[in-house]
Scaffold this active site. Structure first.
Site, PDB file in Angstrom:
ATOM      1  N   CYS A  65       0.828  -1.207   0.000  1.00 34.52           N
ATOM      2  CA  CYS A  65       0.000   0.000   0.000  1.00 34.52           C
ATOM      3  C   CYS A  65       0.868   1.265   0.000  1.00 34.52           C
ATOM      4  O   CYS A  65       1.762   1.405  -0.818  1.00 34.52           O
ATOM      5  CB  CYS A  65      -0.944  -0.071   1.203  1.00 34.52           C
ATOM      6  SG  CYS A  65      -2.388   1.010   1.085  1.00 34.52           S
ATOM      7  N   HIS A  66       0.627   2.192   0.962  1.00 37.90           N
ATOM      8  CA  HIS A  66       1.421   3.417   1.026  1.00 37.90           C
ATOM      9  C   HIS A  66       2.866   3.158   1.436  1.00 37.90           C
ATOM     10  O   HIS A  66       3.715   4.049   1.303  1.00 37.90           O
ATOM     11  CB  HIS A  66       0.775   4.409   1.991  1.00 37.90           C
ATOM     12  CG  HIS A  66      -0.496   5.007   1.486  1.00 37.90           C
ATOM     13  ND1 HIS A  66      -1.728   4.478   1.805  1.00 37.90           N
ATOM     14  CD2 HIS A  66      -0.728   6.060   0.678  1.00 37.90           C
ATOM     15  CE1 HIS A  66      -2.672   5.195   1.215  1.00 37.90           C
ATOM     16  NE2 HIS A  66      -2.095   6.162   0.523  1.00 37.90           N
TER      17      HIS A  66
ATOM     18  N   GLU B   8      -6.791   6.394  -3.884  1.00 35.62           N
ATOM     19  CA  GLU B   8      -6.642   7.626  -3.112  1.00 35.62           C
ATOM     20  C   GLU B   8      -7.883   8.488  -3.247  1.00 35.62           C
ATOM     21  O   GLU B   8      -8.365   9.091  -2.274  1.00 35.62           O
ATOM     22  CB  GLU B   8      -5.414   8.398  -3.601  1.00 35.62           C
ATOM     23  CG  GLU B   8      -4.754   9.266  -2.570  1.00 35.62           C
ATOM     24  CD  GLU B   8      -4.044   8.463  -1.496  1.00 35.62           C
ATOM     25  OE1 GLU B   8      -4.657   8.291  -0.423  1.00 35.62           O
ATOM     26  OE2 GLU B   8      -2.906   8.028  -1.703  1.00 35.62           O
TER      27      GLU B   8
END
Length: 224
Positions: free
Chosen positions: A133-134, A164
Site C-alpha cells: 500500500c502506502h 486515493e
C-alpha cells in the site's frame, strides 16, 4: 534463518490537519500472522523509534487473526510502544525489510536516510525489499551507490490514484505513488481498486493496497 524487519510510521495526523492517521493495523498484523505461521522472526522499527499510532479507520477492517496479533502482548510492546530506532538496527541481522502503510508513511518514510541505508544494505546482501500500500513511499527515493534509484526498471505496485480518490485523500497527500514511481524509472503496475494484488520483481516485492499484505508475505516466504 535471519529475521524480517518491519517498518512503521510515527506520524499521528495528516500533515496540516487535525485528521488522525498512523499505521494501518492489518498491514502489520496480517503480515506478522503469516510470518508467525512460517516461524520467521520479526523486529519493528520506525523513523523515530518508540510509539506507533494506529489509523483509527483501520480498526474497522479486522478479523479474528488480526485481533489475535493486535492483542498479543509482544506485538503491543514491540510494534506499538517500543519500536526500534534505525540507529539500533544492524542490517546484517535481516533477510528482508517490509514497509507497512497507512497514510502517515507518506511524510516520514520517503526521505529518511537511515532507513534507506538499512534497506539498501539488506538488498545488497541478497535480501528482499518489500512493501504494501502506502509503504511503497519507503522505496521511492532509495538510491544505490551509483546514484541510481533502486526501483528504476523494476515493476512495482502501491496504493493507486483511484484508491486515493475513493479514500478521499487525493488532495491531502504530498504526492501520488504512481507519479513518483514512474518519475524515478519504475514500471508501475496496478489491478482493480481495493482487490488483492502483489508482485515480485527480483528482490522487490510490493502490494497494491491493504488487502494485499498477506499476498506480499506469502511471496516473501516463498523466496525465503
Amino acid at each position: 534463518m535471519k529475521k524480517v524487519l518491519i517498518v512503521e510510521t510515527n506520524v499521528t495526523r495528516y500533515q496540516g490537519t487535525n485528521d488522525p492517521t498512523g499505521l494501518w493495523l492489518g498491514e502489520a498484523a496480517e503480515f506478522v500472522d503469516e510470518m508467525q505461521q512460517a516461524q520467521i522472526a520479526v523486529d519493528y522499527v520506525s523513523p523515530n523509534g518508540g510509539f506507533v499510532p494506529l489509523d483509527p479507520r483501520s480498526m474497522k477492517y479486522t478479523d479474528a487473526a488480526t485481533m489475535a496479533v493486535y492483542e498479543d502482548p509482544d506485538f503491543i510492546n514491540r510494534a506499538l510502544k517500543n519500536t526500534l530506532k534505525p540507529s539500533q538496527v544492524d542490517p546484517d541481522d535481516y533477510t528482508a525489510i517490509y514497509y507497512t502503510g497507512g497514510h502517515g508513511v507518506m511524510w516520514d518514510f520517503p526521505d529518511n536516510p537511515e532507513l534507506q541505508a538499512i534497506a539498501l544494505a539488506i538488498y545488497q546482501h541478497g535480501g528482499y525489499v518489500t512493501s504494501v500500500c502506502h509503504g511503497i513511499a519507503g522505496l521511492l527515493n532509495i538510491k544505490d551507490q551509483t546514484g541510481q534509484y533502486l526501483i528504476a526498471g523494476k515493476t512495482i505496485t502501491g496504493f493507486t490514484a483511484t484508491e486515493e480518490l475513493i479514500a478521499g485523500k487525493q488532495r491531502i497527500v504530498p504526492f501520488l505513488n504512481r507519479e513518483r514511481a514512474t518519475a524515478h524509472g519504475a514500471i508501475f503496475s496496478q489491478h482493480r481498486f481495493y482487490r488483492e494484488y502483489a508482485i515480485t520483481d527480483g528482490q522487490l516485492i510490493t502490494g497494491q493496497n491493504p488487502f494485499s499484505a498477506r499476498a506480499v508475505a506469502r511471496q516473501l516466504i516463498a523466496k525465503l
